[in-house]
Design an enzyme around this catalytic site. Sequence first.
Site, PDB file in Angstrom:
ATOM      1  CE1 TYR B  32      -6.152  -8.748  -3.186  1.00 31.68           C
ATOM      2  CE2 TYR B  32      -4.459  -9.036  -4.230  1.00 31.68           C
ATOM      3  CZ  TYR B  32      -4.766  -9.471  -3.051  1.00 31.68           C
ATOM      4  OH  TYR B  32      -4.596  -9.354  -1.505  1.00 31.68           O
ATOM      5  CG  HIS B  37      -3.648  -4.123 -12.164  1.00 28.71           C
ATOM      6  ND1 HIS B  37      -3.585  -4.844 -11.698  1.00 28.71           N
ATOM      7  CD2 HIS B  37      -4.370  -4.535 -13.528  1.00 28.71           C
ATOM      8  CE1 HIS B  37      -3.683  -5.791 -11.361  1.00 28.71           C
ATOM      9  NE2 HIS B  37      -4.871  -6.006 -12.812  1.00 28.71           N
ATOM     10  CD  GLN B 148       5.522  -7.247 -24.464  1.00 26.88           C
ATOM     11  OE1 GLN B 148       6.490  -7.322 -23.894  1.00 26.88           O
ATOM     12  NE2 GLN B 148       5.890  -8.016 -25.490  1.00 26.88           N
ATOM     13  CE  LYS B 149       0.265 -10.840 -15.478  1.00 27.14           C
ATOM     14  NZ  LYS B 149      -0.880 -11.331 -15.343  1.00 27.14           N
ATOM     15  CG  ASP B 150      -1.889 -12.333 -19.027  1.00 24.52           C
ATOM     16  OD1 ASP B 150      -1.929 -13.153 -17.740  1.00 24.52           O
ATOM     17  OD2 ASP B 150      -2.373 -10.916 -18.612  1.00 24.52           O
ATOM     18  CE  LYS B 184       5.485  -5.196  -8.934  1.00 24.55           C
ATOM     19  NZ  LYS B 184       6.001  -4.761  -7.493  1.00 24.55           N
ATOM     20  CB  SER B 185       0.854 -12.154 -10.958  1.00 18.66           C
ATOM     21  OG  SER B 185      -0.220 -13.297 -11.641  1.00 18.66           O
TER      22      SER B 185
END
Lengths: 272, 272
Positions: B32, B37, B148-150, B184-185
């Site tokens: 997705y 990504h 870096q989001k996670d 964004k996710s």
Amino acid sequence: MKIIRSREMLAAEIKGYQKKQQSIGFVPTMGYLHEGHLALVAAAKQENEIVVMSIFVNPAQFGPNEDLESYPRDEVHDRKLAEANGVDLLFIPSVEVMYPENLTAEIHVKQRISVLDGAARPGHFDGVVTVLAKLFHLVQPTNAYFGQKDAQQVAVVEGFVADYFFPVTIRVIPTVREQDGLAKSSRNVYLTAQERKEAAVIHEALVKAREQLSKTRDREAILANIRSFIDKQTTHHGMVYLDMYQYPSFEAVTDWMIRLLLPFVYNIRRPD
Amino acid sequence: MKIIRSREMLAAEIKGYQKKQQSIGFVPTMGYLHEGHLALVAAAKQENEIVVMSIFVNPAQFGPNEDLESYPRDEVHDRKLAEANGVDLLFIPSVEVMYPENLTAEIHVKQRISVLDGAARPGHFDGVVTVLAKLFHLVQPTNAYFGQKDAQQVAVVEGFVADYFFPVTIRVIPTVREQDGLAKSSRNVYLTAQERKEAAVIHEALVKAREQLSKTRDREAILANIRSFIDKQTTHHGMVYLDMYQYPSFEAVTDWMIRLLLPFVYNIRRPD
């Protein structure tokens, strides 16, 4: 033969082999080399362009009451034997090199360890696979060599490598024995002269058990016979277990057609 | 772009890259795909000769009440995006390919997980490092790319890779945000129109917190301010936690000079 003690220098050597597209045969050991180890080296030599051996007495695979301190060591002799047998690179890391920090994630073996060493030595196989994961990543071997003598270790290592798709082939090499049948082992030096003499009974009992297996499937009868045979042949023994399992699951024997294992172990603790 | 679904075919392709001494950049994803990504792909493209992406919704990192079933999937769209962005090999394994048998040995994360997702999602990071160990062994990347989001995931992965000396460099790429600042996710599709509008408050609050950090070291005051700011700006929110930690230990802030982390998370469960 190169002797390397740091991860960085090892990485540089391995990169060099990879640049030349050379296959790497890896023999992980705890040193105090004997002909069992040398049989692994010979197989590695035959099947790979480069042979890497590690010597590391891995604290993580020793329990608190085991023989970590007294485990036999002789680096000078080991270096001579490794060189004479064609080892190209000998990796001898310190504990600090292999365990620089507390682990963020731990590996725990869950299958194949409910009996024998898995039961008698809690945490032992966790320590084995932990150090192997590290060594496999450092050495990046094509093939890695293990002795059939440590059958439960082989089963655990094969399971672990399959679990995580390590890009290495595990090669299992037959046990090398003394003239009287005792399996070569670094820990044989713990035996007194009398114990060493009587230890030949282990292999005699295995041969006897194999004979009986051709005649009967009565597990209890075979084990009782073998136990009484060992009792008669020895003045005393420190036998920890005597049993028979399916390989490689180390569960009760249910399918007599597939590989069986009948192990004996004497106490791995150094006698006081 | 090659699309591969089996371990054996992947191994053959990887062997081909290694024969040509090509560096491999690896972008592991759950599919997705969004611009986050694609930023990982762009970095991988710049830094490596070959870019491999995996798409695998990994059951092991979902808890029993989480969104494994409803996690958004769109393979056709993902394939188009991957190809258009220069991915060379797209690996899309099934659950059976990644988990063919029960594991002989399990990996358990022990550090960096006492708070945030590590606390809210028991077993989540065990599942993350388990699948990464498998993927790293299959792909054998030179570099692997994470967002870096996670942030806690990055800390755990960096710790795990360092623990076991995986021969891969972990590259951490800055968070890609929507125009209003929302990261964004793939899971943003779970938001209703109202929630999506209000979700911009997360980034506003982060910016506000950073401002306050330049003036005060009073952790409780900053967190209270931010919490009240979020409460005022939203009609309702499913915030699970709001806190501030040292990076990468995820322990209480003790050293204000090193990297801090102030995370917000809304509930990862799909709203009923």
